[in-house]
Scaffold this motif. Sequence first.
Motif, mmCIF file in Angstrom:
data_model
loop_
_atom_site.group_PDB
_atom_site.id
_atom_site.type_symbol
_atom_site.label_atom_id
_atom_site.label_comp_id
_atom_site.label_asym_id
_atom_site.label_seq_id
_atom_site.Cartn_x
_atom_site.Cartn_y
_atom_site.Cartn_z
ATOM 1 N N GLN A 61 -24.028 45.431 57.715
ATOM 2 C CA GLN A 61 -25.634 45.790 58.498
ATOM 3 C C GLN A 61 -25.770 47.356 58.002
ATOM 4 N N HIS A 62 -26.640 47.331 56.969
ATOM 5 C CA HIS A 62 -27.075 48.650 56.626
ATOM 6 C C HIS A 62 -28.047 49.404 57.326
ATOM 7 N N ALA A 65 -31.357 47.648 57.623
ATOM 8 C CA ALA A 65 -31.450 46.303 57.653
ATOM 9 C C ALA A 65 -31.927 45.891 58.927
ATOM 10 N N LEU A 70 -30.706 41.376 56.245
ATOM 11 C CA LEU A 70 -31.590 41.671 55.213
ATOM 12 C C LEU A 70 -32.266 42.881 55.195
ATOM 13 N N THR A 71 -32.465 43.607 54.116
ATOM 14 C CA THR A 71 -33.159 44.966 54.192
ATOM 15 C C THR A 71 -34.449 44.478 53.427
ATOM 16 N N ALA A 238 -29.614 42.110 50.267
ATOM 17 C CA ALA A 238 -28.345 41.618 51.289
ATOM 18 C C ALA A 238 -27.134 42.504 50.622
#
Length: 297
Positions: A61-62, A65, A70-71, A238
Amino acid sequence: MPLFDTHGLSGEEFTTDGLDGAVRERAGEVLREHGLLRLARLGGRDDVLLAAGRLMSSLWQHRDADPDGLTVIRDTGHHSGRPGFEGLGHGALALHTECAQHPDPPRLLLLACARAGDSGGESLLVDGLAVLAELAAHHPAAIEAFSADRAAYFGGSSGHFAPVLQQLPAGRWRLRLRQDGLARFSPDAQARLPALRQAIDRNTHRLRLAPGQGVVLDNHRLLHGRTAFSGERLILRALGEAHHALGLGPGFPQPWSLPSLSTPHADSEPAGASVGPPSLAWQPAFHTRRCRPTDSW
């Protein structure tokens, strides 16, 4: 710096509906050999998530994101010039590994093109094995400097000291790098940055992704970046750990037959001398193909 377009080039492509069983094992072989694999016929966000789920055991979990992991990489119009946010502008993005400031960065990076933009926006790729081979052949002292435990500090106040080139057991290596305002280097490493950047530049390849195409990178081996672009370019990203079925061991294999570089060296090139191709004495035949990650495309 050659430009490789995925249209009309040979090489294996994988689709989400086939990334299971023996096909997923084959994808692992490709990743181990080249440090990357190609994806095709990605119809949208759901396909990207499905591909990530079949190649990654868990998603990171950036910071940027969305809730599904997904970012969306695009020009937001208000992130240009901010350290650590350059990817959300339209300018060039220096070659780097993802999440270098974390103690244990994610192993895999998936980039999928949803819109290509009007011009520019080529992905830049560099195989860390090729960089290591070139430094070993021409600047071995640089390897000593960049493999020190505190060779670099990545990140802000909560960042992390780490080697740029980390030597692992059994002749394996791991690459970690960023080249922006959130990277600082020890005096020894700073003095060797020109040699590192020259090796990176000499082994950089361009890749133009079309909508529906993607690439999965070994984030412990490959550097990635991009050229500046215009228009509405949109990439889905991802990050995650590799699925056990891919069979990825730690890092990547060293490109020479010697057991290690454990003692200090002086550079083998006199100042101002031109640098030629890496000596094949450092690169066994079964490794030389890895030094051009997109040649087979």
